[in-house]
Design an enzyme around this catalytic site. Sequence first.
Site, PDB file in Angstrom:
ATOM      1  N   ALA A 109       1.015  -1.208   0.068  1.00  0.00           N
ATOM      2  CA  ALA A 109      -0.076   0.043  -0.084  1.00  0.00           C
ATOM      3  C   ALA A 109       0.861   1.144   0.045  1.00  0.00           C
ATOM      4  CB  ALA A 109      -0.761   0.071   1.076  1.00  0.00           C
ATOM      5  N   GLY A 142       0.472  -4.875   0.645  1.00  0.00           N
ATOM      6  CA  GLY A 142      -0.864  -4.939   0.026  1.00  0.00           C
ATOM      7  C   GLY A 142      -0.346  -5.631  -1.498  1.00  0.00           C
ATOM      8  N   GLU A 186      -0.708  -9.308  -0.744  1.00  0.00           N
ATOM      9  CA  GLU A 186      -2.334  -9.466  -0.539  1.00  0.00           C
ATOM     10  C   GLU A 186      -3.104  -9.359  -1.700  1.00  0.00           C
ATOM     11  OE1 GLU A 186      -2.047  -6.414   2.648  1.00  0.00           O
ATOM     12  OE2 GLU A 186      -3.364  -7.454   3.690  1.00  0.00           O
TER      13      GLU A 186
HETATM   14  N1  COA Z   1       4.734   3.138  -0.579  1.00  0.00           N
HETATM   15  C1  COA Z   1       4.852   4.387  -1.124  1.00  0.00           C
HETATM   16  N2  COA Z   1       5.968   4.496  -1.908  1.00  0.00           N
HETATM   17  C2  COA Z   1       6.822   3.501  -1.950  1.00  0.00           C
HETATM   18  C3  COA Z   1       6.441   2.196  -1.536  1.00  0.00           C
HETATM   19  C4  COA Z   1       5.213   1.841  -0.800  1.00  0.00           C
HETATM   20  N3  COA Z   1       5.075   0.807  -0.299  1.00  0.00           N
HETATM   21  N4  COA Z   1       7.538   1.158  -1.991  1.00  0.00           N
HETATM   22  C5  COA Z   1       8.349   1.934  -2.633  1.00  0.00           C
HETATM   23  N5  COA Z   1       8.065   3.112  -2.834  1.00  0.00           N
HETATM   24  C6  COA Z   1       8.704   4.268  -3.427  1.00  0.00           C
HETATM   25  C7  COA Z   1       9.884   4.778  -2.813  1.00  0.00           C
HETATM   26  O1  COA Z   1       9.400   5.688  -1.888  1.00  0.00           O
HETATM   27  C8  COA Z   1      10.791   5.536  -3.859  1.00  0.00           C
HETATM   28  O2  COA Z   1      10.119   6.557  -4.218  1.00  0.00           O
HETATM   29  P1  COA Z   1      11.260   7.927  -4.338  1.00  0.00           P
HETATM   30  O3  COA Z   1      11.920   7.607  -5.575  1.00  0.00           O
HETATM   31  O4  COA Z   1      10.029   9.176  -4.866  1.00  0.00           O
HETATM   32  O5  COA Z   1      11.941   7.952  -3.103  1.00  0.00           O
HETATM   33  C9  COA Z   1      10.163   4.391  -4.943  1.00  0.00           C
HETATM   34  O6  COA Z   1       9.238   3.665  -4.710  1.00  0.00           O
HETATM   35  C10 COA Z   1      11.623   3.390  -5.272  1.00  0.00           C
HETATM   36  O7  COA Z   1      11.789   2.682  -4.044  1.00  0.00           O
HETATM   37  P2  COA Z   1      12.974   2.475  -3.146  1.00  0.00           P
HETATM   38  O8  COA Z   1      12.736   2.335  -1.838  1.00  0.00           O
HETATM   39  O9  COA Z   1      13.926   3.545  -3.607  1.00  0.00           O
HETATM   40  O10 COA Z   1      13.574   1.097  -3.963  1.00  0.00           O
HETATM   41  P3  COA Z   1      14.697   0.045  -3.626  1.00  0.00           P
HETATM   42  O11 COA Z   1      14.889  -0.872  -4.659  1.00  0.00           O
HETATM   43  O12 COA Z   1      15.815   0.782  -2.887  1.00  0.00           O
HETATM   44  O13 COA Z   1      13.818  -0.686  -2.199  1.00  0.00           O
HETATM   45  C11 COA Z   1      11.885  -1.937  -1.466  1.00  0.00           C
HETATM   46  C12 COA Z   1      12.681  -1.452  -2.856  1.00  0.00           C
HETATM   47  C13 COA Z   1      10.669  -2.641  -2.026  1.00  0.00           C
HETATM   48  C14 COA Z   1      12.602  -2.836  -0.557  1.00  0.00           C
HETATM   49  C15 COA Z   1      11.551  -0.673  -0.801  1.00  0.00           C
HETATM   50  O14 COA Z   1      10.825   0.427  -1.546  1.00  0.00           O
HETATM   51  C16 COA Z   1      10.356  -0.851   0.405  1.00  0.00           C
HETATM   52  O15 COA Z   1      10.793  -1.379   1.509  1.00  0.00           O
HETATM   53  N6  COA Z   1       9.239  -0.541   0.213  1.00  0.00           N
HETATM   54  C17 COA Z   1       8.328  -0.561   1.164  1.00  0.00           C
HETATM   55  C18 COA Z   1       7.614  -2.100   1.382  1.00  0.00           C
HETATM   56  C19 COA Z   1       6.556  -2.053   2.363  1.00  0.00           C
HETATM   57  O16 COA Z   1       6.845  -1.748   3.507  1.00  0.00           O
HETATM   58  N7  COA Z   1       5.380  -2.356   2.064  1.00  0.00           N
HETATM   59  C20 COA Z   1       4.356  -2.595   2.822  1.00  0.00           C
HETATM   60  C21 COA Z   1       3.679  -1.439   2.913  1.00  0.00           C
HETATM   61  S1  COA Z   1       2.292  -1.550   4.072  1.00  0.00           S
END
Ligand code: COA
Length: 257
Positions: free
Chosen positions: A66, A111, A114
């Site tokens: 999400a 999400g 999910e």
């Molecule tokens: N919600 C909002 N934005 C998200 C997102 C999320 N769940 N997951 C990734 N993004 C965004 C990042 O903020 C980033 O945006 P920006 O470039 O404007 O800063 C972009 O997507 C790329 O993500 P980034 O974190 O730079 O990529 P990465 O390869 O370093 O890491 C993940 C990838 C998936 C490990 C990391 O993005 C992450 O941990 N995301 C959240 C996962 C999570 O907790 N999901 C459950 C949510 S309830």
Amino acid sequence: MTFENLLTAIENGILTITINRPDKLNALNKKTVQEIGMAVKNGEADNNVKAIILTGAGQKSFVAGADITEFVGLTVEQGKQLAKAGQDVFRSIETCSKPVVAAVNGFALGGGCELSMACHLRIASENAKFGQPEVNLGLIAGYGGTQRLIQYIGKTKAIELHMTGDLINAEQALQLGLVNYVVPQEQLILKCTELLDKIKGKAPKAITGVINSVNAYFYSDGFDAEIEEFGKCFATDDFKEGTNAFIEKRKAEFAGR
Ligand code: COA
């Protein structure tokens, strides 16, 4: 119909819905969740659509969760409303009368995991990663994840993944029974299409009966549902066609009636 955050295309009876926020790793903001609900509903109502593929844009992420930026400042009531709205859409996917496959092309987190679990089938690319990392944010899954992960992999591993927030790779997901197949990324859509082509050749009403009966295992009395769904088959043209084709030693051509 055009969408802000989705791409849609129909080819050979298969509607492909692509979540299209690649710069945000296809994170599900409220608008995207609503649009997924609409796109699936449209596909279900469209006679040209026999099956649905749900995937994410790009090669890195199916859905990375999400949209966390929308969580900031929510009250308890708003949090509940968010979960309810997401659960309603995901339920509409699970109960869709046409087969829905998740083509998991990378991260399927929170999400995203999910959403994939609300689909009837999941095919993952080799780089896919699954997990419910909400505890890292002080949250729990809210779009059905605490319930559906148990359905697929059992309580033992499900509660571990929810409590640790650990991610699992595609091979582990396959071993645990979370996904149906793992394929190289370039073959992902092809594999989904092959599987759906096989299912599309069967009687559509019977496929709906399978979906309804299997869902009933978890949400009502599955044996009663099976009796109902089995009985309903006898009123269909597809049943007549299927049995006639067997007797006449020819391939059945189902009209979906
Ligand atoms: N919600 C909002 N934005 C998200 C997102 C999320 N769940 N997951 C990734 N993004 C965004 C990042 O903020 C980033 O945006 P920006 O470039 O404007 O800063 C972009 O997507 C790329 O993500 P980034 O974190 O730079 O990529 P990465 O390869 O370093 O890491 C993940 C990838 C998936 C490990 C990391 O993005 C992450 O941990 N995301 C959240 C996962 C999570 O907790 N999901 C459950 C949510 S309830």
